[in-house]
Design an enzyme around this catalytic site. Structure first.
Site, PDB file in Angstrom:
ATOM      1  CG  HIS A   1      68.969 -30.006 -15.657  1.00 34.64           C
ATOM      2  ND1 HIS A   1      69.176 -31.284 -16.098  1.00 34.64           N
ATOM      3  CD2 HIS A   1      69.585 -29.920 -14.454  1.00 34.64           C
ATOM      4  CE1 HIS A   1      69.880 -31.959 -15.193  1.00 34.64           C
ATOM      5  NE2 HIS A   1      70.138 -31.140 -14.183  1.00 34.64           N
TER       6      HIS A   1
ATOM      7  NE  ARG B   1      64.393 -29.713 -16.948  1.00 35.92           N
ATOM      8  CZ  ARG B   1      64.941 -30.556 -16.090  1.00 35.92           C
ATOM      9  NH1 ARG B   1      65.674 -31.570 -16.519  1.00 35.92           N
ATOM     10  NH2 ARG B   1      64.773 -30.405 -14.796  1.00 35.92           N
TER      11      ARG B   1
ATOM     12  CG  ASN C   1      68.724 -34.398 -17.879  1.00 36.29           C
ATOM     13  OD1 ASN C   1      69.258 -33.348 -18.232  1.00 36.29           O
ATOM     14  ND2 ASN C   1      68.017 -34.489 -16.774  1.00 36.29           N
TER      15      ASN C   1
ATOM     16  CG  ASP D   1      71.309 -29.527 -10.131  1.00 32.83           C
ATOM     17  OD1 ASP D   1      71.055 -29.685 -11.332  1.00 32.83           O
ATOM     18  OD2 ASP D   1      71.090 -30.408  -9.269  1.00 32.83           O
TER      19      ASP D   1
ATOM     20  CG  HIS E   1      60.963 -30.338 -12.687  1.00 33.26           C
ATOM     21  ND1 HIS E   1      61.100 -31.276 -13.687  1.00 33.26           N
ATOM     22  CD2 HIS E   1      62.002 -30.519 -11.851  1.00 33.26           C
ATOM     23  CE1 HIS E   1      62.184 -32.005 -13.455  1.00 33.26           C
ATOM     24  NE2 HIS E   1      62.761 -31.566 -12.354  1.00 33.26           N
TER      25      HIS E   1
END
Lengths: 436, 312
Positions: A73, A75, A105, A315, A319
């Site tokens: 990810h 982002r 996403n 993965d 965050h």
């Protein structure tokens, strides 16, 4: 690229004495390599050193094809406070990767050709190989299938709704069929989210003891079985990411024996850690799917050994610190993983389980390259841009925040003793030297 | 164990406590119970100390009980209520801890809707933290009150059959009691429909019984747990009617317990749901005694923690 990494256009070099492991060419031996103008010019037992080349003595070190992570990810666009493609690429390069498949996403969602192209181009701008995965359904809402043909033309290599598993089997059947039309691999993180609703960690006596709501392993087992049956029905190429339960491993093993086109992937954290590591309510151990029982962990390791699980993917889920400092029920799921990837895998599988090196290396490079159809990566070639890593398998280190180049530091491996580290990474002809 | 041997900074849960520590709190509480009988209900134990009551989930009883306990110890108290949802948007537990610490308080009493919140707050601050309920995890002072009350009525809890009836899954009171009572040697039985029983709870050393009539048989104490009305929408039980019909405690069911068995409830009571109204008011019910004992137990906890060395 001003990224804090020590990078240069690879000099003309002859690399000597490296132990080369290339599962595709079945090489597991000491070989020499001549690099010219950033390209792997020639491989051989004993090479002449041309006048324009330096000699790099890699005695005691190993050389592998550059790693390919099928699930990261970055982002970008939308959540640049957590990661950008640029910062994600730096983390990936530090971890030994040559390519990453980015999850859709983002905001806007990567469910159309424009976002795919943006991500692809941003990767190229950093001289890195970003292969976007497009969303399986529009806005990852699980209702209407996405514009897969257009996304494929823009550079998408897979379609997935990521951790929002497509609950509706009717829509899923159509989506998988449509993806098969364009030979796009369907990546599925199989977990029935209605069954695991509101859960924070694996459901067992450990969650009972901690007073946390559980996510039962059955949520993954059921979703895995459903996806395998849809793969049988539709003939799509199914890649199951984040395999964490014993039953899921068994279902996949059986499906492979029956000839269903399925590949599977596990993460370093699920092979190294269990639910018992959650005891301090540390949100850096909160992830999706959750850390499972020791029995599940053993089954995942067994699946890696016998080939049921083809690929190891990080993965990588950055965050922001302020999000992970929230209480454990509210804090978002996910951990970063690119820079601990190799050390954890070597510690767990090579030093721990004594798995043959060639078997491990193919899960980091060859198999992922085959799944996304990028055969030039994942193996060593002649006349191709240099894409390989040089690693010290016996380098002992303790993983700390300072090792992370990602914008986010939410790792579950801080303080862990690791054995094995990438010392050099050659990506698209550039040389990154981490010994410096 | 004596007072001087107490060396904990926080009270997070009974899971962490040793038997001797639980007994020390109970013995200390016994010595404080007399304070509330005086005409001047105050001792100077916490004079000059400041206690913050941080209630991020609705609570009236627990908050009131803590405030009274603090005032009877002569502490200065500050109350803060709010919903955690407004906090989670803007402020993390670390910020909460740092802000409170900057106010130079001595003790923090916190209720939080998320399991583990009290533990995490305690990691972020050097001040003493008292868990006044964290999510579905623990409510240690309530369990100490329950155990104190059982001891008061039955002398010793060892070997007693103590039953928890109702929503065990979402009950921090049941969890804390299970930790405490099993350490003290009681035989704990939990009873409710399978949807309200946590996974593998037998491994915590309790017996699971689905039939309330069997569960209550020969019991020394029965605690009824409040059923949260909104749980109906989660398909955990079909209707309040069926729940009350099956698990609601009435005179007839309670007759199966020992003749001197006591009936407990951590409050607030849903009369007519988990307990027949007349039974709640009967001499067998010690519900109000629990409320009174709450003050002494909370005084004991605050007193012990205020004297413990703070960890930096």
């Amino acid at each position: 690229m001003s990224n804090g990494l020590h990078r240069r256009q690879a000099k003309n070099l002859v690399i000597r004495n490296a132990h080369v492991v290339d599962p595709f060419h079945k090489i597991d031996d000491t070989l020499e390599l001549y690099i010219k103008n950033g390209k792997a010019q020639k491989w051989g037992k004993k090479l002449e050193v041309p006048a324009d080349a330096d000699v790099f003595d890699a005695k005691g070190l190993y050389l592998f094809p550059g790693f390919i992570d099928l699930q990261v990810h970055f982002r970008d666009p939308g959540f640049e406070n957590k990661e950008t493609i640029e910062s994600g690429v730096i983390a990936a390069i530090s971890g030994g990767f040559a390519a990453c498949v980015t999850m859709p996403n983002t905001k806007p969602t990567c469910d159309n050709a424009q976002v795919v192209k943006y991500q692809f181009d941003r990767g190229a701008l950093s001289d890195f190989n970003i292969f976007p995965a497009g969303a399986l359904t529009q806005a990852i809402a699980g209702q209407k299938i996405s514009e897969m043909s257009e996304m494929k033309h823009a550079g998408a290599v897979a379609v997935t709704d990521g951790s929002n598993w497509l609950q509706d089997s009717g829509v899923a059947r159509r989506a998988y069929e449509y993806a098969a039309t364009y030979d796009l691999v369907v990546m599925s993180q199989a977990e029935d989210l209605r069954l695991s609703a509101a859960g924070v960690m694996n459901e067992s006596v450990v969650s009972t003891r901690l007073g946390l709501r559980g996510r039962p392993g059955a949520a993954e087992d059921i979703a895995t079985a459903r996806d395998l049956e849809l793969a049988r029905l539709t003939g799509c190429k199914l890649h199951l990411t984040n395999v964490t339960t014993k039953r899921a491993v068994e279902y996949i093993r059986e499906a492979k024996q029956e000839g269903i086109r399925v590949t599977a992937q596990a993460t370093p954290h699920h092979m190294f850690l269990t639910e018992n590591d959650f005891v301090t309510y540390d949100t850096n151990f909160k992830m999706s799917p959750p850390l499972r029982s020791i029995e599940d962990q053993r089954a995942v390791l067994e699946g890696l050994k016998d080939g049921t699980i083809d690929v190891i993917g990080s993965d990588h889920s950055p965050h922001a610190a302020e999000e992970k400092e929230l209480d454990v029920e509210v804090a978002p799921d996910g951990v970063v993983g690119l820079e601990s990837y190799f050390g954890v895998i070597m510690t767990a599988l090579y030093h721990g389980l004594k798995m043959p090196l060639a078997n491990i290396v193919q899960k980091m490079s060859l198999k992922p390259s085959e799944i996304i159809g990028k055969p030039k990566l994942g193996r060593l070639g002649e006349g191709e841009l240099a894409n390989f890593v040089i690693a010290d398998l016996n380098y002992e280190w303790v993983f700390e925040p300072k090792h992370i180049h990602s914008k986010s530091k939410n790792s579950c491996f801080f303080g862990r003793k690791l054995k094995g580290k990438v010392i050099h990474n050659f990506v698209n002809g550039y040389h990154y030297d981490f010994a410096k | 164990m004596t007072h001087s041997q107490w060396n904990r900074k926080d009270l997070i849960g009974l899971r962490d406590l040793k038997r001797e520590e639980i007994e020390l709190i109970l013995d200390t509480a016994a010595s404080f119970s007399e304070v509330s009988q005086r005409s001047v209900k105050k001792v100077p134990a916490l004079r000059g100390k400041t206690v913050v009551n941080l209630f991020l989930e609705p609570s009236t009883r627990t908050r009131m009980s803590f405030e009274i306990a603090e005032k009877r110890l002569s502490a200065d108290t500050i109350g803060m209520t709010g919903s955690a949802s407004s906090m989670t948007k803007g402020e993390s537990l670390r910020d909460t801890a740092q802000n409170i610490e900057a106010l130079k308080v001595d003790l923090i009493v916190m209720r939080h809707p998320s399991s583990g919140a009290a533990y995490r707050l305690s990691q972020y601050t050097s001040k003493a933290v008292v868990n006044a309920g964290d999510g579905i995890n623990e409510h240690p002072t309530q369990a100490l009150i329950d155990i104190y009350t059982i001891r008061e009525m039955k002398k010793d809890v060892k070997g007693l059959k103590i039953v928890y009836l109702g929503d065990i899954l979402h009950s921090r009171v049941a969890r804390s009691n299970i930790w405490g009572l099993t350490k003290l040697g009681a035989n704990v039985v939990v009873c409710g429909p399978k949807t309200l029983i946590p996974k593998d709870i037998e491994e915590l050393g309790v017996k699971v019984e689905f039939d309330p009539l069997k569960a209550v048989q020969e019991a020394d104490a029965v605690t009824l747990l409040r059923i949260q009305l909104e749980r109906q929408n989660e398909s955990l039980f079909p209707s309040l009617r069926e729940y009350a019909d099956t698990y609601g405690m009435n005179e007839k069911m309670f007759q199966r317990a020992k003749p001197d068995a006591i009936l407990m409830h951590p409050g607030p009571v849903n009369r007519g749901v988990e307990i027949e109204s007349s039974l709640a008011d009967s001499p067998r019910s010690v519900i109000l005694k629990q409320v009174t004992n709450g003050i002494a137990v909370r005084m004991a906890v605050l007193y012990l923690l205020s004297g413990a060395p703070t960890h930096e």
